[in-house]
Write a protein that holds these residues in place. Structure first.
Motif, short mmCIF file in Angstrom:
data_model
loop_
_atom_site.label_atom_id
_atom_site.label_comp_id
_atom_site.label_asym_id
_atom_site.label_seq_id
_atom_site.Cartn_x
_atom_site.Cartn_y
_atom_site.Cartn_z
N THR A 63 8.42 -3.54 23.15
CA THR A 63 9.21 -3.47 24.39
C THR A 63 9.88 -4.80 24.71
O THR A 63 10.78 -4.85 25.55
N THR A 64 9.46 -5.90 24.06
CA THR A 64 10.09 -7.21 24.30
C THR A 64 11.02 -7.61 23.16
O THR A 64 11.58 -8.70 23.18
N LYS A 65 11.20 -6.74 22.18
CA LYS A 65 12.07 -7.03 21.04
C LYS A 65 13.51 -6.66 21.40
O LYS A 65 13.75 -5.66 22.07
N PHE A 66 14.46 -7.48 20.96
CA PHE A 66 15.86 -7.16 21.21
C PHE A 66 16.72 -7.63 20.04
O PHE A 66 16.28 -8.44 19.22
N SER A 67 17.91 -7.11 19.98
CA SER A 67 18.84 -7.47 18.91
C SER A 67 19.65 -8.69 19.35
O SER A 67 20.42 -8.62 20.30
N SER A 68 19.44 -9.80 18.65
CA SER A 68 20.14 -11.03 19.02
C SER A 68 21.25 -11.38 18.03
O SER A 68 22.08 -12.24 18.30
N GLY A 69 21.22 -10.75 16.85
CA GLY A 69 22.20 -11.06 15.82
C GLY A 69 21.95 -12.38 15.12
O GLY A 69 22.80 -12.86 14.39
N CYS A 70 20.76 -12.95 15.29
CA CYS A 70 20.46 -14.27 14.73
C CYS A 70 19.97 -14.22 13.28
O CYS A 70 19.92 -15.25 12.62
N GLY A 71 19.58 -13.05 12.80
CA GLY A 71 19.10 -12.94 11.43
C GLY A 71 17.59 -12.90 11.30
O GLY A 71 17.06 -12.81 10.20
N TRP A 72 16.88 -13.00 12.41
CA TRP A 72 15.42 -12.92 12.46
C TRP A 72 15.03 -12.01 13.61
O TRP A 72 15.80 -11.82 14.55
N PRO A 73 13.82 -11.45 13.60
CA PRO A 73 13.36 -10.68 14.75
C PRO A 73 13.39 -11.56 16.00
O PRO A 73 13.01 -12.74 15.95
N ALA A 74 13.84 -10.99 17.11
CA ALA A 74 13.93 -11.72 18.37
C ALA A 74 13.15 -10.98 19.45
O ALA A 74 13.25 -9.76 19.58
N PHE A 75 12.39 -11.73 20.21
CA PHE A 75 11.61 -11.20 21.33
C PHE A 75 11.88 -12.08 22.54
O PHE A 75 12.11 -13.28 22.40
N PHE A 76 11.85 -11.49 23.74
CA PHE A 76 12.06 -12.32 24.93
C PHE A 76 10.77 -12.81 25.56
O PHE A 76 10.79 -13.67 26.44
N ASP A 77 9.63 -12.31 25.09
CA ASP A 77 8.35 -12.78 25.62
C ASP A 77 7.22 -12.30 24.71
O ASP A 77 7.36 -11.26 24.07
N GLY A 78 6.14 -13.04 24.69
CA GLY A 78 4.97 -12.67 23.91
C GLY A 78 3.89 -12.06 24.78
O GLY A 78 4.00 -12.06 26.01
#
Length: 143
Positions: A63-78
């Motif tokens: 639920t904290t994962k989002f698409s950032s386009g950076c090339g790695w998995p991105a999360f907004f909080d742990g």
């Protein structure tokens, strides 16, 4: 930033090498980085929990994962208490390194103020190799 308290799980380099693949050891124990766009979890949208690949401690909810386009998995909080933050001055820059609070494994870095539409305005840029995903239908992703 978190304190310099030793993580609960302590192993020798030989013990880590015995349980991690060479690539996992390079990233989790030697603070390496996988090539952008090559990680298994960069674009996953399944419901579940992302745990540390070294010690299985839960780190992130889908639920904290989002698409950032950076090339790695991105999360907004742990998951609260699961991730430690450390100042990283390597490569002539100042960044915030993130590590597993349970074993000290290197996960990646946090970037702030990038104006993604997330509740924290943070991007936890995490190496897929540092993670292990477990499906959980009780953890519902938005995307």
């Amino acid at each position: 930033m978190s304190s310099n308290v030793a993580p609960p799980v302590q192993k020798s380099e030989d013990e880590w090498r015995a349980i991690l693949s060479p690539e996992q050891f390079r990233i989790l124990r030697q603070k390496g980085t996988e090539r952008a766009g090559t990680g298994e979890y960069e674009n996953t949208k399944d419901d579940g929990i992302y745990a540390c690949a070294a010690c299985n401690a839960p780190l992130y909810k889908s639920t904290t994962k989002f698409s950032s386009g950076c090339g790695w998995p991105a999360f907004f909080d742990g998951i609260p208490g699961a991730i430690n933050q450390h100042e990283d001055r390597s490569y002539g820059m100042s960044r915030t390194e993130i590590t597993c609070a349970n074993c000290g494994g290197h996960l990646g870095h946090i970037f702030r103020g990038e104006k993604f539409n997330t509740p924290t305005d943070e991007r936890h840029c995490v190496n897929s190799v540092s993670l292990k995903f477990s499906p959980d239908p009780n953890v519902k992703s938005e995307a």
